[in-house]
Design a protein around this motif. Structure first.
Motif, PDB file in Angstrom:
ATOM      1  N   LYS A  81      36.258  38.208  22.410  1.00 19.99           N
ATOM      2  CA  LYS A  81      35.014  38.374  23.173  1.00 19.99           C
ATOM      3  C   LYS A  81      33.943  37.388  22.697  1.00 19.99           C
ATOM      4  O   LYS A  81      33.200  36.823  23.512  1.00 19.99           O
ATOM      5  CB  LYS A  81      34.500  39.810  23.050  1.00 19.99           C
ATOM      6  CG  LYS A  81      35.284  40.819  23.882  1.00 19.99           C
ATOM      7  CD  LYS A  81      34.689  42.212  23.755  1.00 19.99           C
ATOM      8  CE  LYS A  81      35.419  43.202  24.653  1.00 19.99           C
ATOM      9  NZ  LYS A  81      34.867  44.576  24.530  1.00 19.99           N
ATOM     10  N   GLN A  84      34.833  34.053  24.140  1.00 22.13           N
ATOM     11  CA  GLN A  84      34.552  34.013  25.571  1.00 22.13           C
ATOM     12  C   GLN A  84      33.054  33.896  25.847  1.00 22.13           C
ATOM     13  O   GLN A  84      32.633  33.145  26.727  1.00 22.13           O
ATOM     14  CB  GLN A  84      35.119  35.267  26.240  1.00 22.13           C
ATOM     15  CG  GLN A  84      36.640  35.301  26.272  1.00 22.13           C
ATOM     16  CD  GLN A  84      37.197  36.642  26.701  1.00 22.13           C
ATOM     17  OE1 GLN A  84      36.593  37.685  26.456  1.00 22.13           O
ATOM     18  NE2 GLN A  84      38.370  36.631  27.325  1.00 22.13           N
ATOM     19  N   GLN A  88      31.089  30.670  27.810  1.00 24.54           N
ATOM     20  CA  GLN A  88      30.733  31.144  29.160  1.00 24.54           C
ATOM     21  C   GLN A  88      31.940  31.550  30.002  1.00 24.54           C
ATOM     22  O   GLN A  88      32.018  31.246  31.194  1.00 24.54           O
ATOM     23  CB  GLN A  88      29.931  30.073  29.905  1.00 24.54           C
ATOM     24  CG  GLN A  88      28.506  29.961  29.439  1.00 24.54           C
ATOM     25  CD  GLN A  88      28.254  28.720  28.604  1.00 24.54           C
ATOM     26  OE1 GLN A  88      28.839  27.689  28.857  1.00 24.54           O
ATOM     27  NE2 GLN A  88      27.369  28.827  27.636  1.00 24.54           N
ATOM     28  N   ASN A  90      34.594  34.877  31.224  1.00 25.61           N
ATOM     29  CA  ASN A  90      34.455  36.297  31.504  1.00 25.61           C
ATOM     30  C   ASN A  90      34.718  37.081  30.210  1.00 25.61           C
ATOM     31  O   ASN A  90      35.817  37.046  29.666  1.00 25.61           O
ATOM     32  CB  ASN A  90      35.466  36.707  32.586  1.00 25.61           C
ATOM     33  CG  ASN A  90      35.331  38.158  32.983  1.00 25.61           C
ATOM     34  OD1 ASN A  90      34.283  38.762  32.815  1.00 25.61           O
ATOM     35  ND2 ASN A  90      36.400  38.721  33.519  1.00 25.61           N
ATOM     36  N   ASN A  92      35.809  39.825  28.476  1.00 25.86           N
ATOM     37  CA  ASN A  92      36.566  41.067  28.665  1.00 25.86           C
ATOM     38  C   ASN A  92      37.489  41.381  27.488  1.00 25.86           C
ATOM     39  O   ASN A  92      38.163  42.401  27.484  1.00 25.86           O
ATOM     40  CB  ASN A  92      37.378  41.001  29.961  1.00 25.86           C
ATOM     41  CG  ASN A  92      38.267  39.763  30.031  1.00 25.86           C
ATOM     42  OD1 ASN A  92      38.660  39.216  29.006  1.00 25.86           O
ATOM     43  ND2 ASN A  92      38.565  39.318  31.241  1.00 25.86           N
ATOM     44  N   THR A  99      41.168  31.758  29.151  1.00 25.49           N
ATOM     45  CA  THR A  99      40.748  31.819  27.751  1.00 25.49           C
ATOM     46  C   THR A  99      41.683  31.000  26.864  1.00 25.49           C
ATOM     47  O   THR A  99      41.236  30.274  25.971  1.00 25.49           O
ATOM     48  CB  THR A  99      40.713  33.279  27.273  1.00 25.49           C
ATOM     49  OG1 THR A  99      39.771  34.013  28.076  1.00 25.49           O
ATOM     50  CG2 THR A  99      40.296  33.376  25.808  1.00 25.49           C
ATOM     51  N   ASP A 204      42.178  34.354  40.843  1.00 22.89           N
ATOM     52  CA  ASP A 204      40.787  34.712  40.611  1.00 22.89           C
ATOM     53  C   ASP A 204      40.702  36.205  40.341  1.00 22.89           C
ATOM     54  O   ASP A 204      41.472  36.995  40.869  1.00 22.89           O
ATOM     55  CB  ASP A 204      39.961  34.369  41.862  1.00 22.89           C
ATOM     56  CG  ASP A 204      38.489  34.641  41.666  1.00 22.89           C
ATOM     57  OD1 ASP A 204      37.805  33.796  41.105  1.00 22.89           O
ATOM     58  OD2 ASP A 204      38.047  35.737  42.084  1.00 22.89           O
ATOM     59  N   THR A 205      39.733  36.606  39.514  1.00 26.51           N
ATOM     60  CA  THR A 205      39.658  38.006  39.110  1.00 26.51           C
ATOM     61  C   THR A 205      39.319  38.930  40.275  1.00 26.51           C
ATOM     62  O   THR A 205      39.446  40.143  40.147  1.00 26.51           O
ATOM     63  CB  THR A 205      38.593  38.181  38.022  1.00 26.51           C
ATOM     64  OG1 THR A 205      37.349  37.663  38.499  1.00 26.51           O
ATOM     65  CG2 THR A 205      38.995  37.455  36.761  1.00 26.51           C
ATOM     66  N   LYS A 206      38.906  38.372  41.404  1.00 31.78           N
ATOM     67  CA  LYS A 206      38.546  39.239  42.526  1.00 31.78           C
ATOM     68  C   LYS A 206      39.630  39.272  43.603  1.00 31.78           C
ATOM     69  O   LYS A 206      39.476  39.931  44.611  1.00 31.78           O
ATOM     70  CB  LYS A 206      37.221  38.765  43.133  1.00 31.78           C
ATOM     71  CG  LYS A 206      36.036  38.988  42.189  1.00 31.78           C
ATOM     72  CD  LYS A 206      34.732  38.642  42.865  1.00 31.78           C
ATOM     73  CE  LYS A 206      33.558  38.897  41.936  1.00 31.78           C
ATOM     74  NZ  LYS A 206      32.275  38.537  42.559  1.00 31.78           N
ATOM     75  N   GLN A 254      45.915  40.413  37.131  1.00 28.45           N
ATOM     76  CA  GLN A 254      44.511  40.534  36.752  1.00 28.45           C
ATOM     77  C   GLN A 254      43.746  41.266  37.857  1.00 28.45           C
ATOM     78  O   GLN A 254      43.464  40.710  38.911  1.00 28.45           O
ATOM     79  CB  GLN A 254      43.907  39.149  36.522  1.00 28.45           C
ATOM     80  CG  GLN A 254      42.482  39.170  36.007  1.00 28.45           C
ATOM     81  CD  GLN A 254      42.394  39.761  34.607  1.00 28.45           C
ATOM     82  OE1 GLN A 254      43.140  39.383  33.719  1.00 28.45           O
ATOM     83  NE2 GLN A 254      41.492  40.691  34.412  1.00 28.45           N
ATOM     84  N   ARG A 257      37.246  44.458  37.735  1.00 29.49           N
ATOM     85  CA  ARG A 257      36.840  45.445  36.734  1.00 29.49           C
ATOM     86  C   ARG A 257      36.360  46.766  37.312  1.00 29.49           C
ATOM     87  O   ARG A 257      36.462  47.803  36.655  1.00 29.49           O
ATOM     88  CB  ARG A 257      35.737  44.853  35.833  1.00 29.49           C
ATOM     89  CG  ARG A 257      35.252  45.772  34.717  1.00 29.49           C
ATOM     90  CD  ARG A 257      36.415  46.155  33.801  1.00 29.49           C
ATOM     91  NE  ARG A 257      36.027  47.070  32.748  1.00 29.49           N
ATOM     92  CZ  ARG A 257      36.015  48.389  32.834  1.00 29.49           C
ATOM     93  NH1 ARG A 257      36.374  48.979  33.976  1.00 29.49           N
ATOM     94  NH2 ARG A 257      35.665  49.145  31.820  1.00 29.49           N
TER      95      ARG A 257
END
Length: 329
Positions: A81, A84, A88, A90, A92, A99, A204-206, A254, A257
């Motif tokens: 963390k 990260q 800059q 995410n 998590n 990462t 992408d995380t979304k 992934q 959140r």
């Protein structure tokens, strides 16, 4: 004030001649990078070789103070963390492809950037200086030098420099000059482009783009009894979306959140199948709670009592059910 090199005299020279060349290479950077880049997302509770490499690399850039034991525990999560946040990413606490690539990039800079500030035009056998330390560190990064970073241009450093020059087809010289240093700075590890390509393809995380593995149910059940914690996303404490994100990350998926973002990123299905997500409206309008469907009308989720299995036909859950969705391509 700059430090001038010291040229050792007869005693040092005779020592260098008599010193045995114990030139043994450790696991090199290419192999370490391959282990990391081919691993799935590393998260709390993971215990394997890739975690050891992760810890080692973080320690190399002075961003890990724990033991390199291969166990992704609270301390490793903490330093991931911190890394990260510094760059800059995410924040998590999970070492995903983004990462991992950033870590590989920063480790390279840590070893090679100092070469841009060498003070000497040439470095010869017997010298002792900070410049020699910088070259030793760079050669160590590429797997050629495994001796002590002591600033002494002795037989181990000479042998490492020779091996590097031979491998990169540049004239083998005892004196290390600008051409040698430039080659070090420009050298790529063989897997660098492959790692970049892999990271660019990471979802992408979304948006969920990876098929769910049958291992999800087994992984989900392995955390039965883990406590509930608001905002929790590790086995020391989960909230409902943190639990889903953690479980699916174990199979390389992934998820976003929050429950609402997971709802938006998944595909509606008329009836849930094993491994699908089931959504509920609880403390606020819209999807605010979710779990993983187990079959036979039951689902596993992180509720107020921690990770548990509940019956969808129970009075509380039945009246709050919103629908099922699937993690799919």
């Amino acid at each position: 004030m700059s430090q001038h090199p010291v040229l050792f005299g007869t005693l040092a020279t005779s020592f260098a001649i008599s010193q045995p060349l114990s030139f043994v290479l450790d696991v090199n950077i290419q192999e370490q990078n391959k282990v990391l880049s081919e691993s799935k997302t590393l998260t709390y509770g993971t215990h394997n070789e890739a975690v050891s490499v992760l810890q080692k690399k973080l320690k190399n850039i002075n961003m890990f103070k724990g033991e390199e034991d291969g166990k992704f525990g609270v301390m490793t999560e903490h330093y991931v963390k911190k890394f990260q946040a510094k760059y800059q990413l995410n924040v998590n606490g999970r070492a995903n492809k983004e990462t991992i690539y950033k870590l590989i990039q920063k480790e390279r800079e840590h070893y090679l950037e100092p070469l841009k500030n060498l003070e000497e035009e040439t470095i010869d056998v017997g010298m002792y200086s900070e410049d020699v330390k910088k070259i030793q560190s760079a050669l160590h990064y590429f797997g050629y030098y495994q001796g002590k970073i002591d600033g002494i241009y002795g037989p181990l450093t000479k042998e490492a420099a020779k091996a590097f020059q031979e491998d990169h087809k540049i004239p083998v010289k005892t004196k290390l000059d600008k051409q040698f240093v430039q080659q070090l700075e420009q050298t790529k590890t063989p897997d660098q482009d492959a790692i970049v390509h892999t990271v660019q393809k990471t979802p992408d995380t979304k948006t969920v783009k990876v098929s769910v593995s049958g291992d999800v149910i087994q992984i989900a059940k392995s955390y039965l009894g883990a406590p509930y914690r608001w905002g929790g996303e590790s086995p020391s404490g989960f909230d409902c979306s943190g639990y889903l994100q953690f479980v699916f990350s174990q199979v390389g998926v992934q998820l976003p959140r929050t429950v609402s973002d997971i709802w938006n990123a998944t595909t509606p299905v008329q009836k849930p199948s094993v491994g699908d997500l089931v959504f509920y409206e609880t403390y606020k309008p819209g999807p605010s709670h979710a779990g993983i469907y187990l079959g036979n009308g039951s689902f596993i989720h992180a509720g107020n009592n921690g990770v548990e299995i509940s019956n969808m036909s129970g009075s509380y859950w039945q009246q709050r059910y919103l629908g099922a969705k699937r993690v799919s391509q």
